[in-house]
Motif scaffolding. Structure first.
Motif, PDB file in Angstrom:
ATOM      1  N   LYS A  39      34.373  30.407  49.613  1.00  0.00           N
ATOM      2  CA  LYS A  39      35.619  29.718  50.191  1.00  0.00           C
ATOM      3  C   LYS A  39      36.659  29.287  49.406  1.00  0.00           C
ATOM      4  CE  LYS A  39      33.045  29.406  54.258  1.00  0.00           C
ATOM      5  NZ  LYS A  39      33.807  30.019  55.409  1.00  0.00           N
ATOM      6  N   GLY A  40      37.770  29.383  50.114  1.00  0.00           N
ATOM      7  CA  GLY A  40      39.127  28.873  49.435  1.00  0.00           C
ATOM      8  C   GLY A  40      40.390  29.606  49.991  1.00  0.00           C
ATOM      9  N   GLY A  41      41.437  29.056  49.755  1.00  0.00           N
ATOM     10  CA  GLY A  41      42.773  29.756  50.073  1.00  0.00           C
ATOM     11  C   GLY A  41      43.031  31.113  49.604  1.00  0.00           C
ATOM     12  N   PRO A  42      44.132  31.695  50.016  1.00  0.00           N
ATOM     13  CA  PRO A  42      44.597  32.929  49.431  1.00  0.00           C
ATOM     14  C   PRO A  42      45.128  32.680  48.075  1.00  0.00           C
ATOM     15  CG  PRO A  42      46.172  32.184  50.736  1.00  0.00           C
ATOM     16  CD  PRO A  42      44.737  31.261  51.052  1.00  0.00           C
ATOM     17  N   GLY A  43      45.030  33.474  47.040  1.00  0.00           N
ATOM     18  CA  GLY A  43      45.268  33.460  45.528  1.00  0.00           C
ATOM     19  C   GLY A  43      44.627  32.471  44.717  1.00  0.00           C
ATOM     20  N   VAL A  44      43.281  32.239  45.306  1.00  0.00           N
ATOM     21  CA  VAL A  44      42.524  31.308  44.543  1.00  0.00           C
ATOM     22  C   VAL A  44      41.527  31.942  43.545  1.00  0.00           C
ATOM     23  CG1 VAL A  44      42.914  29.408  45.908  1.00  0.00           C
ATOM     24  CG2 VAL A  44      40.937  30.667  46.295  1.00  0.00           C
ATOM     25  N   GLY A  45      41.495  33.254  43.461  1.00  0.00           N
ATOM     26  CA  GLY A  45      40.833  34.093  42.398  1.00  0.00           C
ATOM     27  C   GLY A  45      39.473  34.341  43.188  1.00  0.00           C
ATOM     28  N   LYS A  46      39.243  34.706  44.419  1.00  0.00           N
ATOM     29  CA  LYS A  46      37.909  35.076  45.076  1.00  0.00           C
ATOM     30  C   LYS A  46      37.860  36.847  44.612  1.00  0.00           C
ATOM     31  CE  LYS A  46      39.315  34.287  49.431  1.00  0.00           C
ATOM     32  NZ  LYS A  46      40.679  33.541  49.025  1.00  0.00           N
ATOM     33  N   SER A  47      38.770  37.434  44.952  1.00  0.00           N
ATOM     34  CA  SER A  47      38.863  38.980  44.412  1.00  0.00           C
ATOM     35  C   SER A  47      38.491  38.905  43.064  1.00  0.00           C
ATOM     36  CB  SER A  47      39.899  39.725  44.894  1.00  0.00           C
ATOM     37  OG  SER A  47      39.826  40.949  44.420  1.00  0.00           O
ATOM     38  N   THR A  48      39.231  38.401  42.102  1.00  0.00           N
ATOM     39  CA  THR A  48      38.934  38.553  40.970  1.00  0.00           C
ATOM     40  C   THR A  48      37.743  38.055  40.156  1.00  0.00           C
ATOM     41  OG1 THR A  48      41.404  37.836  40.357  1.00  0.00           O
ATOM     42  CG2 THR A  48      39.906  37.626  38.476  1.00  0.00           C
ATOM     43  N   MET A  49      37.043  37.031  40.798  1.00  0.00           N
ATOM     44  CA  MET A  49      35.538  36.579  40.602  1.00  0.00           C
ATOM     45  C   MET A  49      34.615  37.404  40.944  1.00  0.00           C
ATOM     46  SD  MET A  49      33.482  33.383  42.203  1.00  0.00           S
ATOM     47  CE  MET A  49      34.474  32.000  41.138  1.00  0.00           C
ATOM     48  N   ILE A  50      34.640  38.170  41.938  1.00  0.00           N
ATOM     49  CA  ILE A  50      33.942  39.263  42.541  1.00  0.00           C
ATOM     50  C   ILE A  50      34.109  40.565  41.736  1.00  0.00           C
ATOM     51  CG2 ILE A  50      33.430  40.979  44.605  1.00  0.00           C
ATOM     52  CD1 ILE A  50      34.471  38.489  46.349  1.00  0.00           C
ATOM     53  N   ARG A  51      35.130  41.029  41.382  1.00  0.00           N
ATOM     54  CA  ARG A  51      35.355  42.237  40.450  1.00  0.00           C
ATOM     55  C   ARG A  51      34.796  41.849  38.981  1.00  0.00           C
ATOM     56  NH1 ARG A  51      38.647  45.977  41.335  1.00  0.00           N
ATOM     57  NH2 ARG A  51      40.111  44.617  42.672  1.00  0.00           N
ATOM     58  N   LYS A  52      35.063  40.641  38.441  1.00  0.00           N
ATOM     59  CA  LYS A  52      34.535  40.337  37.318  1.00  0.00           C
ATOM     60  C   LYS A  52      32.670  40.303  37.204  1.00  0.00           C
ATOM     61  CE  LYS A  52      34.217  36.785  33.687  1.00  0.00           C
ATOM     62  NZ  LYS A  52      34.798  35.255  33.551  1.00  0.00           N
ATOM     63  N   ILE A  53      32.198  39.631  38.338  1.00  0.00           N
ATOM     64  CA  ILE A  53      30.870  40.051  38.419  1.00  0.00           C
ATOM     65  C   ILE A  53      30.189  41.413  38.670  1.00  0.00           C
ATOM     66  CG2 ILE A  53      28.699  39.264  39.884  1.00  0.00           C
ATOM     67  CD1 ILE A  53      30.570  36.493  40.423  1.00  0.00           C
ATOM     68  N   ALA A  54      31.211  42.251  39.429  1.00  0.00           N
ATOM     69  CA  ALA A  54      30.587  43.580  39.861  1.00  0.00           C
ATOM     70  C   ALA A  54      30.601  44.277  38.462  1.00  0.00           C
ATOM     71  CB  ALA A  54      31.441  43.978  40.925  1.00  0.00           C
ATOM     72  N   GLN A  55      31.596  44.200  37.583  1.00  0.00           N
ATOM     73  CA  GLN A  55      31.678  44.856  36.362  1.00  0.00           C
ATOM     74  C   GLN A  55      30.432  44.603  35.615  1.00  0.00           C
ATOM     75  OE1 GLN A  55      34.207  47.364  35.809  1.00  0.00           O
ATOM     76  NE2 GLN A  55      32.566  47.772  34.195  1.00  0.00           N
ATOM     77  N   GLU A  56      30.284  43.237  35.526  1.00  0.00           N
ATOM     78  CA  GLU A  56      29.021  42.839  34.507  1.00  0.00           C
ATOM     79  C   GLU A  56      27.900  43.444  35.113  1.00  0.00           C
ATOM     80  OE1 GLU A  56      26.952  41.150  31.611  1.00  0.00           O
ATOM     81  OE2 GLU A  56      29.080  40.996  31.626  1.00  0.00           O
ATOM     82  N   LEU A  57      27.539  43.383  36.425  1.00  0.00           N
ATOM     83  CA  LEU A  57      26.549  44.185  36.898  1.00  0.00           C
ATOM     84  C   LEU A  57      26.237  45.567  36.488  1.00  0.00           C
ATOM     85  CD1 LEU A  57      26.430  42.060  40.386  1.00  0.00           C
ATOM     86  CD2 LEU A  57      24.724  41.786  38.406  1.00  0.00           C
ATOM     87  N   VAL A  58      27.243  46.028  36.647  1.00  0.00           N
ATOM     88  CA  VAL A  58      27.625  47.752  36.692  1.00  0.00           C
ATOM     89  C   VAL A  58      27.169  48.018  35.095  1.00  0.00           C
ATOM     90  CG1 VAL A  58      28.917  49.790  36.386  1.00  0.00           C
ATOM     91  CG2 VAL A  58      29.158  48.388  38.397  1.00  0.00           C
ATOM     92  N   GLU A  59      27.648  47.124  34.089  1.00  0.00           N
ATOM     93  CA  GLU A  59      27.215  47.335  32.611  1.00  0.00           C
ATOM     94  C   GLU A  59      25.944  46.986  32.650  1.00  0.00           C
ATOM     95  OE1 GLU A  59      29.495  48.038  30.258  1.00  0.00           O
ATOM     96  OE2 GLU A  59      31.181  48.328  31.533  1.00  0.00           O
ATOM     97  N   ARG A  60      25.263  46.338  33.348  1.00  0.00           N
ATOM     98  CA  ARG A  60      23.809  46.412  33.110  1.00  0.00           C
ATOM     99  C   ARG A  60      22.998  47.348  33.731  1.00  0.00           C
ATOM    100  NH1 ARG A  60      22.220  40.598  31.966  1.00  0.00           N
ATOM    101  NH2 ARG A  60      23.925  39.240  31.512  1.00  0.00           N
ATOM    102  N   GLY A  61      23.583  48.276  34.168  1.00  0.00           N
ATOM    103  CA  GLY A  61      23.075  49.411  34.876  1.00  0.00           C
ATOM    104  C   GLY A  61      22.746  49.381  36.376  1.00  0.00           C
ATOM    105  N   LEU A  62      23.199  48.314  37.167  1.00  0.00           N
ATOM    106  CA  LEU A  62      22.994  48.399  38.390  1.00  0.00           C
ATOM    107  C   LEU A  62      24.198  48.855  39.444  1.00  0.00           C
ATOM    108  CD1 LEU A  62      22.086  44.423  38.366  1.00  0.00           C
ATOM    109  CD2 LEU A  62      20.592  46.269  38.613  1.00  0.00           C
ATOM    110  N   ASP A  63      23.588  49.378  40.361  1.00  0.00           N
ATOM    111  CA  ASP A  63      24.487  50.305  41.421  1.00  0.00           C
ATOM    112  C   ASP A  63      25.165  48.912  42.355  1.00  0.00           C
ATOM    113  OD1 ASP A  63      24.034  52.584  40.290  1.00  0.00           O
ATOM    114  OD2 ASP A  63      22.651  53.196  42.028  1.00  0.00           O
TER     115      ASP A  63
END
Length: 365
Positions: A39-63
Motif C-alpha cells: 500500500k502507498g501513494g504514487p511514486g513511493v517505490g512500489k514498482s522499484t521494490m517489486i522489481r528489486k525482489i524479482a531480480q533477486e529471485l531470478v538470480e536464485r534460479g526461480l521463475d
C-alpha cells in the motif's frame, strides 16, 4: 546457478468500459503460501521494490511472473512465483486489493509509514488538482475506446455476415481432435487464470506474446479478420479443456474483454495465439501451425463488405490512437503527482522493507 525465467503479462487493463482488473484470477488466493499487499501513494517505490525482489529471485534460479502496469508499461504491479504460490502485489487504485486471509496467507506492507505527512499536506491543493485531472483524462480515454469498440463491431459484424458457419465448426472439430486425441480426463477440477497478454498503455498497445509463448512445444497461430471465428474456436477449446480437468492460462482482449485472444494449456505444453493487429507475433517457428480464419469467408460475398470495412477500420484506429495520446497525458499528470510523493519519501528507510519481504518470502521456498 542457472538463472530463472521472467514471464511478463498484464493483470489488468484499460478497456472501453473502464479499468478491468483480473488480479483476483491471477493471484492464487486459496493455494497461496504468502501474498504481500503493498500500500502507498504514487511514486513511493512500489514498482522499484517489486522489481528489486524479482531480480533477486531470478538470480536464485526461480521463475517469476512479472505483472505489468497499463498506466506505465515499464512499471510493475506485482510478481508471482507460481511454483511456490507466492505473490507480491500493488494493492492501490485502480486495482485495490485487501487481505483475504489476514495473517495466515496475506499481509500488508504499508509504504505510507515512510513519507513526510506534513510535507504532503502542504501540497494538498496540488495533489487534489492532479488527482481530479487524472480522473477527467481517464474518462476521455474510455470514451475514445468505447467509440472505437463500436466501430470495430461494425467491422466484425460485416465479416461475420459473409463467414460460413459450417467451415468454422469444421475447424473447431479439426483442432479439438488434433489436441485432445489420446488425452485422458484428469481426476481434478480445471483451474483457469485470466489475464491479458497485451495492454493499452501510454506507450501504445504493448504485448508480451513472444515471451509468454516461447517455451511451448506446440503452438497454433490464428490469423484473420475480425468476425471470422477466432475467439469462438478458442472458447470451444477452453470448454473442452475444462471438461477434461486441464489447467489453463486464458488471455482476453482489452478491446472486448469477454473474448478470448490467446490460451495456454500447460499440462499439454500447447499454446494458441491470435496474431493480428495490434499484437502480431514476431517470432514464428517452423513447426507452428498457422490457422488462417479468412478461409471461412465466402469470397463471392466478400467484395460487398471489404470497402466499408476498410473505412471503418481507419476510423476505429484513429479513435484508438486518440485514446493512446490521452493516456500519455494521464502519464504526464501522474508523473507530476509521483514527484510530489517521491520528494516526501524516506527511501533509505523504506528500502529496508524490501529486504524484510524478501527474507520472509524465502521462508516459503
Amino acid at each position: 546457478m542457472k538463472k530463472g525465467r521472467m514471464i511478463r503479462y498484464f493483470p489488468g487493463n484499460n478497456t472501453p468500459d473502464g479499468y478491468l482488473s483480473f488480479f483476483d484470477y491471477v493471484i492464487p488466493w486459496k493455494r497461496a503460501s504468502r501474498v504481500f499487499i503493498i500500500k502507498g501513494g504514487p511514486g513511493v517505490g512500489k514498482s522499484t521494490m517489486i522489481r528489486k525482489i524479482a531480480q533477486e529471485l531470478v538470480e536464485r534460479g526461480l521463475d517469476v511472473e512479472l505483472l505489468h502496469c497499463t498506466a506505465d508499461s515499464n512499471s510493475l504491479d506485482g510478481l508471482i512465483v507460481k511454483d511456490f504460490n507466492i505473490a507480491i502485489v500493488d494493492g492501490t487504485a485502480p486495482h485495490v486489493i485487501d487481505p483475504r486471509y489476514p495473517g495466515c496467507v496475506d499481509e500488508i506492507v504499508n509504504l505510507g509509514e515512510y513519507w513526510d505527512e506534513a510535507g504532503l499536506q502542504r501540497q494538498k491543493d496540488q495533489i487534489f488538482y492532479l488527482q481530479e485531472r487524472t480522473k477527467h483524462l481517464y474518462a476521455r480515454v474510455y470514451n475514445y475506446l468505447k467509440a472505437a469498440q463500436i466501430i470495430f463491431r461494425n467491422v466484425e459484424q460485416a465479416y461475420s455476415s459473409v463467414a460460413n458457419p459450417l467451415l468454422i465448426e469444421a475447424k473447431v472439430d479439426e483442432i479439438i481432435k488434433d489436441i485432445f486425441a489420446g488425452i485422458t480426463r484428469r481426476n481434478k477440477v480445471s483451474y483457469q487464470r485470466r489475464m491479458f497478454a497485451s495492454g493499452i498503455t501510454p506507450e501504445g498497445s504493448i504485448h508480451f506474446l513472444d515471451e509468454i509463448f516461447s517455451n511451448l512445444s506446440k503452438r497454433y497461430i490464428f490469423t484473420g479478420h475480425p468476425g471470422t471465428g477466432k475467439s469462438f474456436v478458442l472458447k470451444k477449446i477452453v470448454d473442452q479443456g475444462v471438461g477434461m480437468g486441464l489447467d489453463m492460462d486464458i488471455f482476453y482482449c482489452p478491446m472486448n474483454p469477454v473474448k478470448i485472444e490467446h490460451l495456454i494449456i500447460k499440462e499439454l505444453n500447447i499454446g494458441f495465439i491470435t496474431s493480428v493487429k495490434p499484437h502480431m507475433l514476431s517470432n514464428v517457428r517452423e513447426n507452428d501451425v498457422i490457422i488462417d480464419m479468412n478461409l471461412v469467408l465466402e469470397s463471392s460475398k466478400l467484395i460487398d463488405v471489404e470497402n466499408e470495412c476498410e473505412q471503418d477500420k481507419l476510423l476505429a484506429w484513429n479513435l484508438f490512437d486518440k485514446a493512446i495520446k490521452t493516456l500519455a497525458e494521464v502519464k504526464q499528470t501522474r508523473n507530476e503527482l509521483e514527484k510530489i510523493y517521491s520528494s516526501n519519501m524516506n527511501f533509505q528507510v523504506a528500502g529496508k522493507a524490501s529486504e524484510q519481504i524478501l527474507n520472509k518470502l524465502l521462508l516459503y521456498i
